[in-house]
Design a protein around this motif. Sequence first.
Motif, mmCIF file in Angstrom:
data_model
loop_
_atom_site.group_PDB
_atom_site.id
_atom_site.type_symbol
_atom_site.label_atom_id
_atom_site.label_comp_id
_atom_site.label_asym_id
_atom_site.label_seq_id
_atom_site.Cartn_x
_atom_site.Cartn_y
_atom_site.Cartn_z
ATOM 1 N N ALA A 106 0.831 -1.207 0.000
ATOM 2 C CA ALA A 106 0.000 0.000 0.000
ATOM 3 C C ALA A 106 0.869 1.261 0.000
ATOM 4 C CB ALA A 106 -0.928 -0.011 1.210
ATOM 5 N N ALA A 107 1.913 1.270 0.816
ATOM 6 C CA ALA A 107 2.806 2.435 0.875
ATOM 7 C C ALA A 107 3.513 2.628 -0.461
ATOM 8 C CB ALA A 107 3.814 2.270 2.007
ATOM 9 N N TRP A 108 3.971 1.527 -1.048
ATOM 10 C CA TRP A 108 4.663 1.627 -2.333
ATOM 11 C C TRP A 108 3.720 2.160 -3.410
ATOM 12 C CZ3 TRP A 108 9.002 2.417 -4.436
ATOM 13 C CH2 TRP A 108 9.109 2.317 -5.828
ATOM 14 N N ASN A 109 2.511 1.634 -3.482
ATOM 15 C CA ASN A 109 1.550 2.097 -4.491
ATOM 16 C C ASN A 109 1.271 3.585 -4.336
ATOM 17 O OD1 ASN A 109 1.345 -0.417 -5.666
ATOM 18 N ND2 ASN A 109 -0.492 -0.997 -4.531
ATOM 19 N N HIS A 110 1.109 4.030 -3.092
ATOM 20 C CA HIS A 110 0.843 5.446 -2.851
ATOM 21 C C HIS A 110 2.031 6.301 -3.302
ATOM 22 C CE1 HIS A 110 -1.183 8.825 -0.922
ATOM 23 N NE2 HIS A 110 0.021 9.194 -0.503
ATOM 24 N N ALA A 111 3.235 5.910 -2.928
ATOM 25 C CA ALA A 111 4.433 6.682 -3.286
ATOM 26 C C ALA A 111 4.655 6.686 -4.800
ATOM 27 C CB ALA A 111 5.646 6.114 -2.560
ATOM 28 N N ARG A 112 4.447 5.549 -5.443
ATOM 29 C CA ARG A 112 4.613 5.459 -6.902
ATOM 30 C C ARG A 112 3.611 6.362 -7.615
ATOM 31 N NH1 ARG A 112 1.932 1.503 -10.363
ATOM 32 N NH2 ARG A 112 0.926 1.252 -8.377
ATOM 33 N N ASN A 113 2.354 6.331 -7.176
ATOM 34 C CA ASN A 113 1.332 7.193 -7.775
ATOM 35 C C ASN A 113 1.643 8.665 -7.526
ATOM 36 O OD1 ASN A 113 -0.096 5.022 -8.794
ATOM 37 N ND2 ASN A 113 -1.401 4.849 -6.992
ATOM 38 N N TYR A 114 2.144 8.966 -6.334
ATOM 39 C CA TYR A 114 2.533 10.343 -6.005
ATOM 40 C C TYR A 114 3.621 10.819 -6.958
ATOM 41 C CZ TYR A 114 4.846 14.111 -3.427
ATOM 42 O OH TYR A 114 5.426 15.310 -3.068
ATOM 43 N N LEU A 115 4.659 10.000 -7.155
ATOM 44 C CA LEU A 115 5.745 10.383 -8.050
ATOM 45 C C LEU A 115 5.230 10.555 -9.476
ATOM 46 C CD1 LEU A 115 8.707 10.934 -8.647
ATOM 47 C CD2 LEU A 115 9.049 8.452 -8.845
ATOM 48 N N GLN A 116 4.367 9.672 -9.901
ATOM 49 C CA GLN A 116 3.800 9.773 -11.246
ATOM 50 C C GLN A 116 3.028 11.085 -11.413
ATOM 51 O OE1 GLN A 116 1.041 6.624 -12.166
ATOM 52 N NE2 GLN A 116 1.310 6.883 -14.355
ATOM 53 N N ARG A 117 2.218 11.436 -10.430
ATOM 54 C CA ARG A 117 1.466 12.704 -10.489
ATOM 55 C C ARG A 117 2.405 13.914 -10.493
ATOM 56 N NH1 ARG A 117 -1.617 10.060 -6.627
ATOM 57 N NH2 ARG A 117 -0.678 11.354 -5.007
ATOM 58 N N GLU A 118 3.449 13.863 -9.674
ATOM 59 C CA GLU A 118 4.394 14.980 -9.593
ATOM 60 C C GLU A 118 5.127 15.186 -10.927
ATOM 61 O OE1 GLU A 118 5.293 17.150 -6.794
ATOM 62 O OE2 GLU A 118 3.237 16.467 -6.413
ATOM 63 N N ILE A 119 5.542 14.102 -11.550
ATOM 64 C CA ILE A 119 6.232 14.220 -12.837
ATOM 65 C C ILE A 119 5.275 14.700 -13.923
ATOM 66 C CG2 ILE A 119 7.326 12.859 -14.671
ATOM 67 C CD1 ILE A 119 8.900 11.448 -12.480
ATOM 68 N N HIS A 120 4.052 14.188 -13.895
ATOM 69 C CA HIS A 120 3.052 14.651 -14.868
ATOM 70 C C HIS A 120 2.765 16.144 -14.663
ATOM 71 C CE1 HIS A 120 -0.264 14.439 -17.668
ATOM 72 N NE2 HIS A 120 -1.015 15.038 -16.774
ATOM 73 N N ALA A 121 2.648 16.567 -13.423
ATOM 74 C CA ALA A 121 2.384 17.980 -13.131
ATOM 75 C C ALA A 121 3.549 18.854 -13.585
ATOM 76 C CB ALA A 121 2.126 18.175 -11.643
ATOM 77 N N GLY A 122 4.776 18.424 -13.353
ATOM 78 C CA GLY A 122 5.939 19.199 -13.787
ATOM 79 C C GLY A 122 5.977 19.354 -15.290
ATOM 80 N N TYR A 123 5.682 18.285 -15.997
ATOM 81 C CA TYR A 123 5.648 18.330 -17.454
ATOM 82 C C TYR A 123 4.526 19.250 -17.928
ATOM 83 C CZ TYR A 123 5.042 16.774 -22.282
ATOM 84 O OH TYR A 123 4.907 16.736 -23.645
#
Length: 131
Positions: A106-123
Amino acid sequence: MNPQNVNVNTATPESPKTWVERLKINGLDPAVSERIDYLGYLSAGSMEENESAELLLGTLLSLADTLRDAVRDWSVPRPLLPLSLVQAWLAARNFVLAQFGETGQAAWNHARNYLQREIHAGYSMWREDIY
């Protein structure tokens, strides 16, 4: 002893301490290395599960922030990252999934999704700046 003769089902699993000590990534920032070491400390089970789960998630989110901050060129949807950081991120995933069970998943899924959102937002923010 020939490693081909070892029964995988009866072999002693690698301890978290041994795993963290074995993980040596060239060029890794000391702060990131400390976070990896901290994952090993959390897996020792010396605190309550809720507290450990919260600290686990915080550590993974901190690693995700480090990856996001390492992006220097937001002009591509999949930015280039330093190899050492990617190796640390993937090693953290392997360790967390192996040592923390469902909580780790659960922690990994949350962190992975967070990173994905952050990179998408930066782009997305970079694209808005050019138009």
